[in-house]
Design a protein around this motif. Structure first.
Motif, PDB file in Angstrom:
ATOM      1  N   ASP A  32      40.279 -18.553  -5.750  1.00 42.35           N
ATOM      2  CA  ASP A  32      39.996 -17.991  -7.232  1.00 42.35           C
ATOM      3  C   ASP A  32      41.478 -17.046  -7.624  1.00 42.35           C
ATOM      4  OD1 ASP A  32      37.445 -19.127  -7.160  1.00 42.35           O
ATOM      5  OD2 ASP A  32      36.421 -17.212  -6.821  1.00 42.35           O
ATOM      6  N   ALA A  33      41.917 -16.979  -6.794  1.00 45.57           N
ATOM      7  CA  ALA A  33      43.395 -16.059  -7.063  1.00 45.57           C
ATOM      8  C   ALA A  33      44.736 -16.885  -7.410  1.00 45.57           C
ATOM      9  CB  ALA A  33      43.705 -15.030  -5.970  1.00 45.57           C
ATOM     10  N   GLY A  34      44.062 -18.412  -7.354  1.00 43.87           N
ATOM     11  CA  GLY A  34      45.208 -19.149  -7.386  1.00 43.87           C
ATOM     12  C   GLY A  34      46.204 -19.778  -6.567  1.00 43.87           C
ATOM     13  N   MET A  35      45.676 -19.595  -5.218  1.00 41.67           N
ATOM     14  CA  MET A  35      46.535 -20.045  -4.080  1.00 41.67           C
ATOM     15  C   MET A  35      45.920 -21.289  -3.812  1.00 41.67           C
ATOM     16  SD  MET A  35      46.613 -16.473  -1.764  1.00 41.67           S
ATOM     17  CE  MET A  35      46.698 -15.058  -2.583  1.00 41.67           C
ATOM     18  N   GLU A  36      46.468 -22.116  -3.053  1.00 40.73           N
ATOM     19  CA  GLU A  36      45.951 -23.337  -2.519  1.00 40.73           C
ATOM     20  C   GLU A  36      45.791 -23.186  -1.072  1.00 40.73           C
ATOM     21  OE1 GLU A  36      48.513 -26.796  -2.716  1.00 40.73           O
ATOM     22  OE2 GLU A  36      49.099 -26.398  -4.651  1.00 40.73           O
ATOM     23  N   VAL A  37      44.225 -23.460  -0.763  1.00 37.35           N
ATOM     24  CA  VAL A  37      43.350 -22.987   0.562  1.00 37.35           C
ATOM     25  C   VAL A  37      42.990 -24.403   1.017  1.00 37.35           C
ATOM     26  CG1 VAL A  37      41.778 -21.774   1.459  1.00 37.35           C
ATOM     27  CG2 VAL A  37      42.858 -20.919  -0.453  1.00 37.35           C
ATOM     28  N   ILE A  38      43.628 -24.435   2.484  1.00 39.72           N
ATOM     29  CA  ILE A  38      42.923 -25.408   3.204  1.00 39.72           C
ATOM     30  C   ILE A  38      42.027 -25.036   4.201  1.00 39.72           C
ATOM     31  CG2 ILE A  38      43.750 -27.365   4.906  1.00 39.72           C
ATOM     32  CD1 ILE A  38      46.246 -25.923   2.492  1.00 39.72           C
ATOM     33  N   TYR A  39      40.851 -25.129   4.190  1.00 39.71           N
ATOM     34  CA  TYR A  39      39.889 -24.582   5.063  1.00 39.71           C
ATOM     35  C   TYR A  39      39.517 -25.741   6.470  1.00 39.71           C
ATOM     36  CZ  TYR A  39      35.450 -22.725   7.255  1.00 39.71           C
ATOM     37  OH  TYR A  39      34.701 -22.586   8.388  1.00 39.71           O
ATOM     38  N   THR A  40      39.794 -25.293   7.553  1.00 39.87           N
ATOM     39  CA  THR A  40      39.769 -26.218   8.712  1.00 39.87           C
ATOM     40  C   THR A  40      38.471 -26.503   9.221  1.00 39.87           C
ATOM     41  OG1 THR A  40      40.330 -24.741  10.202  1.00 39.87           O
ATOM     42  CG2 THR A  40      42.492 -25.948   9.069  1.00 39.87           C
ATOM     43  N   GLY A  41      37.455 -25.676   9.003  1.00 37.08           N
ATOM     44  CA  GLY A  41      36.312 -25.752   9.429  1.00 37.08           C
ATOM     45  C   GLY A  41      36.127 -25.107  10.746  1.00 37.08           C
ATOM     46  N   LEU A  42      35.005 -25.167  11.430  1.00 31.71           N
ATOM     47  CA  LEU A  42      34.481 -24.695  12.541  1.00 31.71           C
ATOM     48  C   LEU A  42      35.374 -25.242  13.937  1.00 31.71           C
ATOM     49  CD1 LEU A  42      30.917 -24.006  12.137  1.00 31.71           C
ATOM     50  CD2 LEU A  42      32.632 -22.248  12.194  1.00 31.71           C
ATOM     51  N   HIS A  43      35.406 -24.350  14.786  1.00 31.43           N
ATOM     52  CA  HIS A  43      35.823 -25.074  16.214  1.00 31.43           C
ATOM     53  C   HIS A  43      37.148 -25.558  16.187  1.00 31.43           C
ATOM     54  CE1 HIS A  43      31.647 -23.826  16.951  1.00 31.43           C
ATOM     55  NE2 HIS A  43      31.131 -25.032  16.254  1.00 31.43           N
ATOM     56  N   GLN A  44      38.104 -24.902  15.687  1.00 32.68           N
ATOM     57  CA  GLN A  44      39.315 -25.586  15.570  1.00 32.68           C
ATOM     58  C   GLN A  44      40.237 -24.778  17.025  1.00 32.68           C
ATOM     59  OE1 GLN A  44      40.696 -27.969  13.282  1.00 32.68           O
ATOM     60  NE2 GLN A  44      38.187 -27.802  13.278  1.00 32.68           N
ATOM     61  N   THR A  45      40.976 -25.733  17.581  1.00 30.79           N
ATOM     62  CA  THR A  45      42.097 -25.303  18.447  1.00 30.79           C
ATOM     63  C   THR A  45      43.091 -24.618  17.797  1.00 30.79           C
ATOM     64  OG1 THR A  45      43.298 -27.198  18.911  1.00 30.79           O
ATOM     65  CG2 THR A  45      41.185 -27.189  20.007  1.00 30.79           C
ATOM     66  N   PRO A  46      43.903 -23.694  18.599  1.00 30.58           N
ATOM     67  CA  PRO A  46      45.222 -23.194  17.932  1.00 30.58           C
ATOM     68  C   PRO A  46      45.854 -24.511  17.678  1.00 30.58           C
ATOM     69  CG  PRO A  46      44.328 -21.719  19.891  1.00 30.58           C
ATOM     70  CD  PRO A  46      43.360 -23.303  19.881  1.00 30.58           C
ATOM     71  N   GLU A  47      46.214 -25.461  18.546  1.00 36.77           N
ATOM     72  CA  GLU A  47      46.941 -26.692  18.306  1.00 36.77           C
ATOM     73  C   GLU A  47      46.483 -27.162  16.883  1.00 36.77           C
ATOM     74  OE1 GLU A  47      47.248 -25.700  22.597  1.00 36.77           O
ATOM     75  OE2 GLU A  47      45.596 -25.966  21.063  1.00 36.77           O
ATOM     76  N   GLN A  48      45.164 -27.491  16.640  1.00 34.72           N
ATOM     77  CA  GLN A  48      44.840 -28.011  15.444  1.00 34.72           C
ATOM     78  C   GLN A  48      45.222 -27.323  14.368  1.00 34.72           C
ATOM     79  OE1 GLN A  48      40.807 -28.419  17.058  1.00 34.72           O
ATOM     80  NE2 GLN A  48      40.928 -30.632  16.504  1.00 34.72           N
ATOM     81  N   ILE A  49      45.105 -26.059  14.426  1.00 37.46           N
ATOM     82  CA  ILE A  49      45.596 -24.803  13.198  1.00 37.46           C
ATOM     83  C   ILE A  49      47.057 -25.100  12.851  1.00 37.46           C
ATOM     84  CG2 ILE A  49      45.527 -22.428  12.652  1.00 37.46           C
ATOM     85  CD1 ILE A  49      42.906 -22.453  14.217  1.00 37.46           C
ATOM     86  N   VAL A  50      47.711 -24.910  14.049  1.00 38.42           N
ATOM     87  CA  VAL A  50      49.025 -25.056  13.717  1.00 38.42           C
ATOM     88  C   VAL A  50      49.545 -26.303  13.132  1.00 38.42           C
ATOM     89  CG1 VAL A  50      51.505 -24.911  14.971  1.00 38.42           C
ATOM     90  CG2 VAL A  50      49.776 -23.168  15.531  1.00 38.42           C
ATOM     91  N   ASP A  51      48.951 -27.662  13.785  1.00 40.50           N
ATOM     92  CA  ASP A  51      49.374 -28.902  13.295  1.00 40.50           C
ATOM     93  C   ASP A  51      49.074 -29.147  11.788  1.00 40.50           C
ATOM     94  OD1 ASP A  51      50.231 -29.910  15.707  1.00 40.50           O
ATOM     95  OD2 ASP A  51      48.555 -30.843  16.169  1.00 40.50           O
TER      96      ASP A  51
END
Length: 137
Positions: A32-51
């Motif tokens: 809502d503040a004008g940023m692009e947001v990518i929400y990855t969902g639940l149960h993500q590994t650190p590797e998935q998040i960094v990727d």
């Protein structure tokens, strides 16, 4: 080289924590503040998040951790960013994090921690101030 376009933030729920209402509220406030947001969902590994952050050319990663695994998960994400030469991606987060753990997390590279009671506006303001400055430097 100047930064153009909106700030890009990956919002992630690492580990086994299954409660994502707060992460969704923050994702919505940032969007809502004008940023692009990518929400990855639940149960993500650190590797998935960094990727995801690298693939999406994110400026920041916002982690929401309620499970008590913050000391492990924040640090792992930061280590993976360093290994992938992506230290320019700021890591911030929030959740149930004891006051005594905040300073050590910041020493390890977490840019900001927001605990329960932090307003969405304070988080938006922090991202606008700190992430854009880092991206332009």
């Amino acid at each position: 080289m100047g930064v153009t376009g909106p700030i890009r933030v990956v919002v992630a729920k690492p580990g086994l924590d299954g409660h994502d209402r707060g992460a969704k509220v923050i994702a919505r406030a940032l969007r809502d503040a004008g940023m692009e947001v990518i929400y990855t969902g639940l149960h993500q590994t650190p590797e998935q998040i960094v990727d995801t952050a690298i693939q999406e050319d994110a400026d920041a990663i916002g982690l929401s951790i309620l499970s008590g695994a913050h000391n492990t998960l924040f640090v792992k994400v930061i280590e993976l960013l360093e290994q992938r030469d992506a230290e320019d991606i700021k890591v911030f987060g929030g959740g149930i994090i004891p006051e005594a753990d905040i300073a050590p997390l910041k020493e390890k590279g977490v840019a900001a921690i927001f605990t329960p009671g932090a307003t969405t506006q304070s988080i938006v303001d922090w991202v606008n101030t700190h992430v854009r400055q880092a991206a332009q430097a």
